[in-house]
Design an enzyme around this catalytic site. Sequence first.
Site, PDB file in Angstrom:
ATOM      1  N   ASN A  45       0.960  -1.084   0.052  1.00 17.73           N
ATOM      2  CA  ASN A  45       0.080  -0.114  -0.072  1.00 17.73           C
ATOM      3  C   ASN A  45       0.675   1.103  -0.151  1.00 17.73           C
ATOM      4  O   ASN A  45       1.868   1.292   0.684  1.00 17.73           O
ATOM      5  CB  ASN A  45      -0.859  -0.222   1.093  1.00 17.73           C
ATOM      6  CG  ASN A  45      -0.495  -0.214   2.599  1.00 17.73           C
ATOM      7  OD1 ASN A  45       0.630  -0.846   2.639  1.00 17.73           O
ATOM      8  ND2 ASN A  45      -1.037   0.488   3.531  1.00 17.73           N
ATOM      9  N   GLU A  47       0.320   5.155   0.610  1.00 15.54           N
ATOM     10  CA  GLU A  47      -0.505   6.144   1.024  1.00 15.54           C
ATOM     11  C   GLU A  47       0.009   7.440   0.554  1.00 15.54           C
ATOM     12  O   GLU A  47       0.922   7.609  -0.100  1.00 15.54           O
ATOM     13  CB  GLU A  47      -0.629   6.200   2.626  1.00 15.54           C
ATOM     14  CG  GLU A  47      -1.252   4.770   3.047  1.00 15.54           C
ATOM     15  CD  GLU A  47      -1.559   4.686   4.406  1.00 15.54           C
ATOM     16  OE1 GLU A  47      -1.077   5.853   5.383  1.00 15.54           O
ATOM     17  OE2 GLU A  47      -2.259   3.686   5.099  1.00 15.54           O
ATOM     18  N   CYS A  56      -3.863   0.532  -2.611  1.00 16.35           N
ATOM     19  CA  CYS A  56      -3.871  -0.789  -1.835  1.00 16.35           C
ATOM     20  C   CYS A  56      -2.712  -1.688  -2.285  1.00 16.35           C
ATOM     21  O   CYS A  56      -2.324  -1.436  -3.630  1.00 16.35           O
ATOM     22  CB  CYS A  56      -5.096  -1.468  -1.493  1.00 16.35           C
ATOM     23  SG  CYS A  56      -6.268  -0.612  -0.784  1.00 16.35           S
ATOM     24  N   GLU A  58      -2.896  -4.980  -2.649  1.00 16.64           N
ATOM     25  CA  GLU A  58      -3.260  -5.997  -3.627  1.00 16.64           C
ATOM     26  C   GLU A  58      -3.211  -5.381  -5.121  1.00 16.64           C
ATOM     27  O   GLU A  58      -3.175  -5.946  -6.102  1.00 16.64           O
ATOM     28  CB  GLU A  58      -4.727  -6.397  -3.488  1.00 16.64           C
ATOM     29  CG  GLU A  58      -4.828  -7.147  -1.988  1.00 16.64           C
ATOM     30  CD  GLU A  58      -5.078  -6.155  -0.969  1.00 16.64           C
ATOM     31  OE1 GLU A  58      -4.719  -4.942  -0.991  1.00 16.64           O
ATOM     32  OE2 GLU A  58      -5.588  -6.506   0.007  1.00 16.64           O
ATOM     33  N   CYS A  87     -10.041  -5.191   0.535  1.00 11.51           N
ATOM     34  CA  CYS A  87     -10.981  -3.995   0.373  1.00 11.51           C
ATOM     35  C   CYS A  87     -12.107  -4.302  -0.732  1.00 11.51           C
ATOM     36  O   CYS A  87     -11.528  -4.995  -1.847  1.00 11.51           O
ATOM     37  CB  CYS A  87     -10.580  -2.539   0.465  1.00 11.51           C
ATOM     38  SG  CYS A  87     -10.012  -2.195  -0.949  1.00 11.51           S
ATOM     39  N   CYS A  90     -10.271  -3.724  -3.927  1.00 12.35           N
ATOM     40  CA  CYS A  90      -9.263  -4.768  -4.453  1.00 12.35           C
ATOM     41  C   CYS A  90      -9.898  -6.040  -4.830  1.00 12.35           C
ATOM     42  O   CYS A  90      -9.504  -6.691  -5.775  1.00 12.35           O
ATOM     43  CB  CYS A  90      -8.321  -4.889  -3.407  1.00 12.35           C
ATOM     44  SG  CYS A  90      -7.275  -3.607  -3.064  1.00 12.35           S
TER      45      CYS A  90
HETATM   46  N1  THU Z   1      -5.189  -1.477   2.563  1.00 11.15           N
HETATM   47  C1  THU Z   1      -4.713  -2.177   1.527  1.00 11.15           C
HETATM   48  O1  THU Z   1      -3.364  -1.960   1.109  1.00 11.15           O
HETATM   49  N2  THU Z   1      -5.367  -3.194   0.841  1.00 11.15           N
HETATM   50  C2  THU Z   1      -6.813  -3.713   1.278  1.00 11.15           C
HETATM   51  O2  THU Z   1      -7.392  -4.247   0.985  1.00 11.15           O
HETATM   52  C3  THU Z   1      -7.283  -2.871   2.585  1.00 11.15           C
HETATM   53  C4  THU Z   1      -6.548  -1.484   3.070  1.00 11.15           C
HETATM   54  C5  THU Z   1      -4.322  -0.152   2.886  1.00 11.15           C
HETATM   55  C6  THU Z   1      -4.895   0.934   2.477  1.00 11.15           C
HETATM   56  C7  THU Z   1      -4.557   2.079   3.642  1.00 11.15           C
HETATM   57  O3  THU Z   1      -3.031   2.312   3.249  1.00 11.15           O
HETATM   58  C8  THU Z   1      -4.374   1.042   4.665  1.00 11.15           C
HETATM   59  O4  THU Z   1      -4.477  -0.266   4.413  1.00 11.15           O
HETATM   60  C9  THU Z   1      -5.517   1.405   5.740  1.00 11.15           C
HETATM   61  O5  THU Z   1      -6.733   1.367   5.115  1.00 11.15           O
END
Ligand code: THU
Length: 132
Positions: A45, A47, A56, A58, A87, A90
Amino acid sequence: MIDFDKNLLIQKAMSVRENAYAPYSNYQVGAALLTNSGRVFTGVNVENSAYPVTMCAERSSVFKAVSEGEREFAAVAIATSNGGTPCGSCRQVLAEFGLDTLVILVDENGLVTEEMTVAELLPKAFTPSDLV
Ligand code: THU
């Protein structure tokens, strides 16, 4: 399903997780996506100070794989602190490329918390076949 070393895929997800850029949520995610041709694409991920721009792990791995010409995926290992599930966005992106992809969730100790297919993760998915 191709023959693959599940533990190796898990190790790759756990180790790439260290590269996650998550200074805002502090929730690091690492993904390792295995293609049917045997290649592995990792993702984390990433940000952003403009929060919704975040990508994300995935989807990072899927986009890397597709960028390199791969569209068929056997499995994806996803490492988080607590075995959190992918999520909705994804799930949808994984579903685009196949409902049979195996999703392996692991926590920070490498313990497999859950294992299921994309079809199980996203029942009644909207897929390319809905457009024909
Ligand atoms: N996140 C992912 O990388 N994958 C997911 O499927 C769920 C959320 C990340 C996004 C963000 O940087 C952190 O997790 C918190 O939401």
